[in-house]
Scaffold this active site. Structure first.
Site, PDB file in Angstrom:
ATOM      1  N   LYS A  30       0.834  -1.208   0.000  1.00  0.00           N
ATOM      2  CA  LYS A  30       0.000   0.000   0.000  1.00  0.00           C
ATOM      3  C   LYS A  30       0.872   1.262   0.000  1.00  0.00           C
ATOM      4  CE  LYS A  30      -1.744   1.685   4.021  1.00  0.00           C
ATOM      5  NZ  LYS A  30      -1.424   3.120   4.164  1.00  0.00           N
ATOM      6  N   ASN A  31       1.851   1.297   0.898  1.00  0.00           N
ATOM      7  CA  ASN A  31       2.600   2.539   1.065  1.00  0.00           C
ATOM      8  C   ASN A  31       3.600   2.786  -0.061  1.00  0.00           C
ATOM      9  OD1 ASN A  31       1.070   3.036   3.243  1.00  0.00           O
ATOM     10  ND2 ASN A  31       2.654   2.616   4.781  1.00  0.00           N
ATOM     11  N   ARG A 100      -4.795  10.675   3.973  1.00  0.00           N
ATOM     12  CA  ARG A 100      -3.761  11.697   4.130  1.00  0.00           C
ATOM     13  C   ARG A 100      -2.611  11.551   3.137  1.00  0.00           C
ATOM     14  NH1 ARG A 100      -6.607  10.816   7.815  1.00  0.00           N
ATOM     15  NH2 ARG A 100      -7.595  12.559   8.856  1.00  0.00           N
ATOM     16  N   ASP A 124      -5.685  12.635  12.747  1.00  0.00           N
ATOM     17  CA  ASP A 124      -6.364  11.345  12.635  1.00  0.00           C
ATOM     18  C   ASP A 124      -6.183  10.585  13.926  1.00  0.00           C
ATOM     19  OD1 ASP A 124      -3.861  10.326  12.642  1.00  0.00           O
ATOM     20  OD2 ASP A 124      -3.894   9.615  10.582  1.00  0.00           O
ATOM     21  N   ASP A 315       4.505   0.848  12.108  1.00  0.00           N
ATOM     22  CA  ASP A 315       3.380   0.056  11.583  1.00  0.00           C
ATOM     23  C   ASP A 315       3.395  -1.389  12.089  1.00  0.00           C
ATOM     24  OD1 ASP A 315       2.439   2.203  10.121  1.00  0.00           O
ATOM     25  OD2 ASP A 315       3.661   1.728   8.393  1.00  0.00           O
TER      26      ASP A 315
END
Ligand code: EPU
Length: 426
Positions: A30-31, A100, A124, A315
């Site tokens: 994803k990142n 974001r 957030d 993470d």
């Protein structure tokens, strides 16, 4: 986009599961993919990405690109991104607010069009998410910013290569300044950049687009070029595997026991995590095809401290905390990246975890057994960590807010069910 285990069903129900066995394929990161999609804005033409995870953050990034005038076609874990000559250089609030990471369009838009307007991201669940370092770094290349009506507007008649010093190796700031510097005049040297594997993936994608970026020791050296073009590859640029998804399954096998092969996981991207898991008695071996993890019996506690790469990623922390809740002994966890990132601990406490928090530290005292309970996912990783904890808890754990988890996981439920977990979605 609808997965067999997703749709409108917002609750994941996990039951105590015995040893997990088998194989899971780890998808694209994803990142990384979100930033590669933003990088496409740097060049007109048809871009192709492969190994694109079917997650809702990718859907949001597609919407953002489409709102600017880009055409995106998505099928079979591939994206075809057609970037026209002219674009609307504004990123609207209703999209930025939901993700974001949208802020990474700022650098490419400034580099290609000399202007950009992006809604300011709010805070957030981790607490405030400032972008001051992004702006300072872009200003050092010559961009000028103003804010009005909740938007940040930037202009840059010309971007000029220079020495950029990041006071902290922010992932997003590094990406933004890197994507601006690739089209700046002359050489940019980025001091103290983030060095996450996803940054290296972005560097190789940019280089395939014709950029000239290299590592000069710990710094990034960027020689600006006048034009970039879509990366030439018949199958599309292959997004790197997701090390955080891999960590999720490593935690699951650690807590439930068993033996799992994570196909395509790259051990070199997770050196510190593997070291920490070994300390906790998860046995890990790896080869070019992936990573195998085996766990038998109760885990041992260890202390955990998050740091920028190559340190232990923030993470990973929710997964390590879940593992510590049932390990033997006491683990002290220190969060150094996002100070607000302990909120999900209240949910683990509802499951009988013995955790005391003090500022950015948590003391986790392992208990023999967690007790299933209704809990809520407030963000992607914390949500997945609650699911993993639920697999090791007595009875049933209902994790509400599963759509948060969908932002970063493709088929988490069916992947876990496929290796023997008792889990469903409703
Ligand atoms: N920070 C500032 N000012 C800035 C930028 C960052 O003070 O201008 C602070 C942040 O508030 C935070 C720290 O610096 O305390 C780290 O932020 P960083 O910029 O490195 O993180 P990010 O780019 O916002 C990415 C990942 C996160 C991951 C962090 C750290 C993406 C889309 N997000 O965020 O991943 O936790 O790096 O590695 O790449 C996730 O996947 O769920 C996720 C949150």
């Amino acid at each position: 986009m609808k997965e067999p285990d997703s749709g409108e069903l917002d609750t994941i129900v996990a039951q105590r599961s015995s040893a997990l066995e088998g194989e899971v394929r780890i998808g694209g990161a994803k990142n990384s993919v979100l930033k590669l999609m933003a990088a496409c804005l740097l060049a007109e033409g048809r871009h192709m990405l492969a190994n694109v995870p079917d997650i809702s953050d990718v859907t949001l990034m597609c919407e953002l690109l489409e709102a600017m005038g880009v055409t995106v076609t998505r099928a079979d874990h591939r994206l075809v991104i057609d970037v026209p000559e002219e674009l609307d250089t504004a990123a609207p609030y209703h999209l930025v607010e939901r993700m974001r990471a949208s802020i990474v369009v700022l650098g490419p838009l400034l580099a290609r069009f000399g202007k950009a307007r992006v809604a300011l991201p709010g805070g957030d669940d981790f607490g405030p998410r400032p972008i001051d370092m992004h702006l300072r770094a872009l200003e050092s290349l010559g961009a000028v910013f103003s804010t009005a009506h909740g938007d940040i507007s930037g202009t840059a008649e010309v971007l000029t290569g220079t020495e950029v010093v990041l006071e902290y190796p922010s992932v997003g700031a590094t990406e933004n300044v890197l994507m601006a510097a690739v089209r700046a005049k002359g050489r940019t040297l980025i001091h103290n950049p983030a060095r996450e594997p996803e940054i290296s993936d972005l560097v190789s994608f940019l280089n395939q687009m014709g950029a000239q970026v290299g590592w000069a020791g710990d710094r990034l050296a960027v020689d600006g070029v006048e034009r970039l073009a879509p990366a030439r590859s018949t199958d599309g640029y292959r997004v790197m595997p997701d090390r955080i998804e891999a960590a999720t399954f490593l935690a699951a096998v650690g807590m439930c026991g068993g033996s799992l092969f994570l196909r395509d996981a790259v051990a070199d991207h997770m050196t510190m995590l593997i070291r920490k898991l070994s300390e906790m008695e998860v046995r890990i071996v790896s080869d070019a095809a992936g990573v195998r993890a085996t766990a038998t019996g109760r885990l041992s506690s260890a202390d955990v401290s998050t740091l920028p790469y190559p340190g232990l990623a923030t993470d990973y922390k929710p997964f390590l905390v879940s593992m510590l809740t049932t390990a033997s002994g006491v683990g002290i966890v220190t969060e150094n990246i996002f100070t607000g990132r302990f909120r999900y601990i209240d949910e683990l406490r509802r499951m009988g975890a013995d955790i005391r928090t003090e500022g950015h530290h948590a003391v986790v005292r392992g208990t023999e057994r967690l007790s299933g309970a209704p809990v809520r996912a407030h963000d992607i990783r914390a949500g997945a960590a609650l699911v993993v904890a639920g697999l090791a808890a007595e009875g049933e754990t209902e994790v509400a807010g599963a759509t948060h988890i969908d932002r970063g996981y493709e088929n988490l439920v069916s992947k876990l069910a496929g290796i023997g977990a008792t889990i469903t979605r409703r």
